[in-house]
Design an enzyme around this catalytic site. Structure first.
Site: not given
Length: 436
Positions: A94, A148, A170, A200, A254
């Site tokens: 990440r 995700n 989510c 998102h 988002y």
């Protein structure tokens, strides 16, 4: 009837929240066996979570047998529900997804832009293997995915794996519902938001409170900054009165990456220079969480877990499984196939939408057309998601490049190649499908 739940990614810091949700639902959702599954690098965390889970179960006097293993196929035998919460490459991967795009002047985020695409590339092949194991070993089991990028991953499984009992969840709809309730000073269960869009990338089209339309009131209070429904992993920014009144839609946190890109990038670069990437911040938070988890006197989910950006994913997943098992026919927002729900998107596209939850899975509530202000960008996002899935499965460089260059947060044909090449090299250990 006794039920078996398998949690893949059981060593995750989120797992205590799932365990808490199952314990709280013992009367209606009688899970009596839970198996936590992880891989060798996560063995120590898995054991820590397992021991905490046993203490939680004992404290609640719940009739649940909890075990943990590195043998996924063995764990899946006789499973009724499987939750998936994996991170291929861990938080180090990440960090790379965030660091490299920021270095080149692009948004660096784990589920959006170049980072989101790379996470999908690493994740989809692994979850495809898991889905095939499920289809072979426990074909009647439901997979509830909150790995995700949840929408993209769920679409890949539904359209390309042999296992079709897959639902994505989510926490953003949950957060939005609860923040809207707080804004209006009502109970969350009284609030129903009509969502339209993708994981998102959903918008709130209408807000009903006990059946009464209070959408305009929400817009007005949002304009006057009377609430903040931004999760812990996203820096909160205000929305302008012009944006809210012109689109007549409730944005989600988002959306700031797409509609406030320059401001977000500036803030992210500043934060990166001062504190490192979000992944590095989370690594410190994870370290402190697992120190807490190891304390023998800890017998409940700690409050500190809410500081993680994905808090409440597990609550959503538990509610969904409970509703499937009990054929509740209640309304929840999940990721599932479109099948005509949004007329402007393909039937096999996975959307995030309000559904009636039945024993046979989610039944989407028809929406119709996408509102014209956001029709183009939602269709663009969906096309980009399709390209991402195609590349993740094919391992073809041109497919990957197409996904990058058509992503709204990149859309630069030369820099897209620079980003892609550097990220492919950095993640090559987790991308065996990209052999060249």
């Amino acid at each position: 009837m006794a039920l078996k739940l398998v949690i893949i990614g059981g060593g995750s810091s989120y797992t205590p929240e799932i365990l808490e949700g199952i314990i709280q639902r013992q009367d209606t959702f009688p899970v009596n066996e839970i198996v936590l599954v992880d891989i060798e690098p996560g063995k120590d965390k898995l054991e820590t979570i397992g021991n905490l889970g046993k203490r939680m179960i004992h404290q609640a006097n719940a009739n649940i047998n909890l075990s943990w293993t590195l043998n996924r196929r063995e764990a899946l035998v006789n499973a009724d529900f499987i939750t998936t919460q994996i991170r291929v490459g861990g938080l180090q991967a990440r960090s790379i997804d965030e660091r490299i795009p920021l270095k080149h002047g692009f948004i660096g985020q784990e589920t959006n832009g170049a980072g989101g695409i790379m996470k999908a590339f690493r994740t989809i092949p692994v979850l495809m293997e898991i889905a095939e194991d499920v289809q072979e070993i426990c074909p009647d089991a439901w997979i509830v995915n909150f790995t995700n990028p949840a929408g993209i991953v769920t679409e890949a499984l539904l359209n390309y794996s042999n296992h079709k009992k897959v639902i994505g969840v989510c926490n953003i709809p949950f957060n939005t519902q609860h923040s809207t309730a707080e804004l209006l000073d009502v109970k969350p269960e009284e609030v129903l938001i009509e969502f339209i869009g993708l994981n998102h990338f959903i918008f709130g089209k209408k807000v009903l409170v006990s059946g009464k339309d209070r959408t305009e009131e929400v817009f007005d209070r949002l304009i006057h900054r009377e609430t903040n429904y931004t999760p812990a992993n996203i820096m909160p920014l205000d929305w302008s009165e012009t944006f809210i009144q012109s689109t007549k839609l409730l944005p989600n946190p988002y959306h700031q990456y797409y509609f406030q890109t320059e401001t977000v990038l500036e803030k992210d670069l500043q934060s990166y220079q001062e504190n490192g990437t979000r992944a590095e911040v989370v690594q410190e938070l994870e370290k402190s969480l697992f120190e807490l988890y190891q304390q023998p006197n800890l017998k409940t989910k700690p409050k500190e877990l809410e500081k993680r950006g994905g808090a409440f994913y597990s609550k959503v997943a538990c509610s969904l499984m409970d509703s499937i098992y009990n054929n509740k026919n209640d309304v929840q927002t999940v990721n599932t196939q479109n099948n005509g729900t949004i007329t402007d998107l393909p039937a096999d596209a996975v959307i995030e939408v309000n559904c009636v939850i039945t024993k046979d899975g989610p039944k989407p509530i028809s929406i119709g057309k996408i509102p014209s202000p956001v029709k183009g960008i939602i269709q663009n996002m969906k096309a980009m998601e399709d390209l991402t899935i195609q590349a993740a499965l094919s391992g073809n460089y041109q497919d990957a490049y197409n996904a990058f260059v058509m992503n709204p947060l990149i859309q630069d044909e030369k820099k897209a190649k620079v980003l892609l090449d550097e990220l492919l090299e950095a993640h090559k250990a987790y991308l065996p499908q990209f052999k060249q």
